[in-house]
Design a protein around this motif. Structure first.
Motif, PDB file in Angstrom:
ATOM      1  N   ALA A 176       0.940  -1.239  -0.009  1.00  0.00           N
ATOM      2  CA  ALA A 176       0.218  -0.134  -0.079  1.00  0.00           C
ATOM      3  C   ALA A 176       0.772   1.111   0.116  1.00  0.00           C
ATOM      4  O   ALA A 176       0.389   2.325  -0.324  1.00  0.00           O
ATOM      5  CB  ALA A 176      -0.866  -0.135   1.114  1.00  0.00           C
ATOM      6  N   PHE A 177       2.139   1.187   0.356  1.00  0.00           N
ATOM      7  CA  PHE A 177       2.830   2.323   0.515  1.00  0.00           C
ATOM      8  C   PHE A 177       3.633   2.547  -0.788  1.00  0.00           C
ATOM      9  O   PHE A 177       4.480   3.386  -1.071  1.00  0.00           O
ATOM     10  CB  PHE A 177       4.012   1.997   1.618  1.00  0.00           C
ATOM     11  CG  PHE A 177       3.433   1.948   3.039  1.00  0.00           C
ATOM     12  CD1 PHE A 177       2.770   3.131   3.519  1.00  0.00           C
ATOM     13  CD2 PHE A 177       3.403   1.178   3.699  1.00  0.00           C
ATOM     14  CE1 PHE A 177       2.289   3.033   4.740  1.00  0.00           C
ATOM     15  CE2 PHE A 177       2.765   0.805   4.982  1.00  0.00           C
ATOM     16  CZ  PHE A 177       2.453   1.909   5.545  1.00  0.00           C
ATOM     17  N   ALA A 178       3.632   1.421  -1.711  1.00  0.00           N
ATOM     18  CA  ALA A 178       4.231   1.635  -2.980  1.00  0.00           C
ATOM     19  C   ALA A 178       3.606   2.492  -4.139  1.00  0.00           C
ATOM     20  O   ALA A 178       2.160   2.579  -3.896  1.00  0.00           O
ATOM     21  CB  ALA A 178       4.591   0.297  -3.687  1.00  0.00           C
ATOM     22  N   GLN A 179       4.060   3.250  -4.570  1.00  0.00           N
ATOM     23  CA  GLN A 179       3.374   4.196  -6.012  1.00  0.00           C
ATOM     24  C   GLN A 179       3.302   3.200  -7.089  1.00  0.00           C
ATOM     25  O   GLN A 179       3.859   2.282  -7.326  1.00  0.00           O
ATOM     26  CB  GLN A 179       4.338   5.440  -6.299  1.00  0.00           C
ATOM     27  CG  GLN A 179       4.357   6.463  -5.110  1.00  0.00           C
ATOM     28  CD  GLN A 179       5.370   7.519  -5.592  1.00  0.00           C
ATOM     29  OE1 GLN A 179       5.627   7.590  -6.714  1.00  0.00           O
ATOM     30  NE2 GLN A 179       5.405   8.412  -4.788  1.00  0.00           N
ATOM     31  N   ALA A 180       2.284   3.676  -7.826  1.00  0.00           N
ATOM     32  CA  ALA A 180       2.006   2.921  -9.287  1.00  0.00           C
ATOM     33  C   ALA A 180       3.222   3.146 -10.180  1.00  0.00           C
ATOM     34  O   ALA A 180       3.567   2.273 -10.936  1.00  0.00           O
ATOM     35  CB  ALA A 180       0.637   3.218  -9.840  1.00  0.00           C
ATOM     36  N   LEU A 219      16.241  16.232   4.581  1.00  0.00           N
ATOM     37  CA  LEU A 219      14.857  16.717   4.074  1.00  0.00           C
ATOM     38  C   LEU A 219      14.460  17.806   5.124  1.00  0.00           C
ATOM     39  O   LEU A 219      14.604  17.844   6.519  1.00  0.00           O
ATOM     40  CB  LEU A 219      13.978  15.430   4.252  1.00  0.00           C
ATOM     41  CG  LEU A 219      14.035  14.439   3.207  1.00  0.00           C
ATOM     42  CD1 LEU A 219      13.298  13.243   3.498  1.00  0.00           C
ATOM     43  CD2 LEU A 219      13.874  14.991   1.959  1.00  0.00           C
ATOM     44  N   SER A 220      13.545  18.563   4.600  1.00  0.00           N
ATOM     45  CA  SER A 220      12.839  19.328   5.551  1.00  0.00           C
ATOM     46  C   SER A 220      11.959  18.825   6.416  1.00  0.00           C
ATOM     47  O   SER A 220      11.313  17.814   6.131  1.00  0.00           O
ATOM     48  CB  SER A 220      12.202  20.816   4.828  1.00  0.00           C
ATOM     49  OG  SER A 220      11.169  20.298   4.026  1.00  0.00           O
ATOM     50  N   PRO A 221      11.620  19.599   7.522  1.00  0.00           N
ATOM     51  CA  PRO A 221      10.476  19.017   8.370  1.00  0.00           C
ATOM     52  C   PRO A 221       9.347  18.743   7.721  1.00  0.00           C
ATOM     53  O   PRO A 221       8.232  17.772   7.879  1.00  0.00           O
ATOM     54  CB  PRO A 221      10.333  19.992   9.567  1.00  0.00           C
ATOM     55  CG  PRO A 221      11.621  20.608   9.475  1.00  0.00           C
ATOM     56  CD  PRO A 221      12.057  20.633   8.106  1.00  0.00           C
ATOM     57  N   ALA A 222       8.899  19.787   6.788  1.00  0.00           N
ATOM     58  CA  ALA A 222       7.647  19.454   5.735  1.00  0.00           C
ATOM     59  C   ALA A 222       7.769  18.134   4.951  1.00  0.00           C
ATOM     60  O   ALA A 222       6.730  17.694   4.732  1.00  0.00           O
ATOM     61  CB  ALA A 222       7.465  20.981   5.129  1.00  0.00           C
ATOM     62  N   GLN A 223       8.844  18.072   4.304  1.00  0.00           N
ATOM     63  CA  GLN A 223       9.059  16.893   3.451  1.00  0.00           C
ATOM     64  C   GLN A 223       8.919  15.649   4.326  1.00  0.00           C
ATOM     65  O   GLN A 223       8.319  14.520   3.917  1.00  0.00           O
ATOM     66  CB  GLN A 223      10.297  16.845   2.971  1.00  0.00           C
ATOM     67  CG  GLN A 223      10.414  18.021   1.567  1.00  0.00           C
ATOM     68  CD  GLN A 223      11.910  18.303   1.140  1.00  0.00           C
ATOM     69  OE1 GLN A 223      12.950  18.420   2.151  1.00  0.00           O
ATOM     70  NE2 GLN A 223      11.967  18.348  -0.276  1.00  0.00           N
ATOM     71  N   LEU A 246       6.055  12.574   4.049  1.00  0.00           N
ATOM     72  CA  LEU A 246       6.162  11.035   3.733  1.00  0.00           C
ATOM     73  C   LEU A 246       5.707  10.172   4.847  1.00  0.00           C
ATOM     74  O   LEU A 246       5.176   9.172   4.890  1.00  0.00           O
ATOM     75  CB  LEU A 246       7.905  11.007   3.697  1.00  0.00           C
ATOM     76  CG  LEU A 246       8.606  11.560   2.607  1.00  0.00           C
ATOM     77  CD1 LEU A 246      10.062  11.586   2.687  1.00  0.00           C
ATOM     78  CD2 LEU A 246       8.151  10.582   1.448  1.00  0.00           C
ATOM     79  N   VAL A 247       5.699  10.820   6.246  1.00  0.00           N
ATOM     80  CA  VAL A 247       5.305   9.962   7.359  1.00  0.00           C
ATOM     81  C   VAL A 247       3.739   9.964   7.568  1.00  0.00           C
ATOM     82  O   VAL A 247       3.223   9.107   8.074  1.00  0.00           O
ATOM     83  CB  VAL A 247       6.024  10.436   8.657  1.00  0.00           C
ATOM     84  CG1 VAL A 247       5.623   9.708   9.815  1.00  0.00           C
ATOM     85  CG2 VAL A 247       7.545  10.377   8.381  1.00  0.00           C
ATOM     86  N   ALA A 248       2.975  10.860   7.161  1.00  0.00           N
ATOM     87  CA  ALA A 248       1.769  11.390   7.346  1.00  0.00           C
ATOM     88  C   ALA A 248       0.769  10.169   7.096  1.00  0.00           C
ATOM     89  O   ALA A 248      -0.263   9.832   7.898  1.00  0.00           O
ATOM     90  CB  ALA A 248       1.042  12.529   6.685  1.00  0.00           C
TER      91      ALA A 248
END
Length: 146
Positions: free
Chosen positions: A19-23, A38-42, A46-48
């Motif tokens: 489910a974490f893989a992109q198509a 990575l910035s905190p926003a990046q 990714l973790v959201a």
């Protein structure tokens, strides 16, 4: 354990990680940096999805954590096989997935010698014999996922 049985086992155990893989991977405009850069926003982006899944499914947390531990303990070659198995699972038609789940469920508690013997017997079965076997040994009911 035969290669087929190992792939089947890995596929079934790690299928939800797909489910974490992109198509289709997105080609970055610039080389991607290491996690620490990575910035905190990046990082949050990714973790959201994992955070949402964790918070929405308290009954699944122990299983999610155990899978993460197992993944971290795997050697790189085994992770590659697992990724390949997840990809195969994602592209299987539903009927073939049910067959794989039924076989896995039937063989999961058997000693390796019995699994090998059963798989050899399975390969010799006609399509009708396989259908008959599957009707008497159906896959267990699937658990619902978000």
């Amino acid at each position: 354990m035969t290669r087929t049985a190992r792939l089947l086992l890995l596929t079934l155990l790690l299928a939800p990680l797909g489910a974490f893989a992109q198509a289709a991977p997105v080609a970055p405009a610039a080389p991607l940096v290491e996690w620490d850069k990575l910035s905190p926003a990046q990082r949050e982006m990714l973790v959201a999805p994992l955070k949402e899944r964790w918070n929405a499914n308290p009954e699944e947390r122990a299983r999610m954590l155990e899978r993460a531990r197992r993944w971290q303990a795997m050697p790189p070659a085994q992770r590659d096989r697992a990724r390949h198995g997840m990809s195969r699972w994602e592209h299987m038609p539903p009927k073939q997935r049910d067959e794989a789940r039924a076989l896995f469920h039937f063989m999961r508690g058997q000693p390796e010698a019995e699994r090998k013997a059963f798989l050899a017997q399975w390969r010799q079965m006609t399509p009708q014999q396989k259908r008959d076997w599957l009707s008497t040994h159906p896959a267990p009911a699937r658990r619902e996922r978000d």
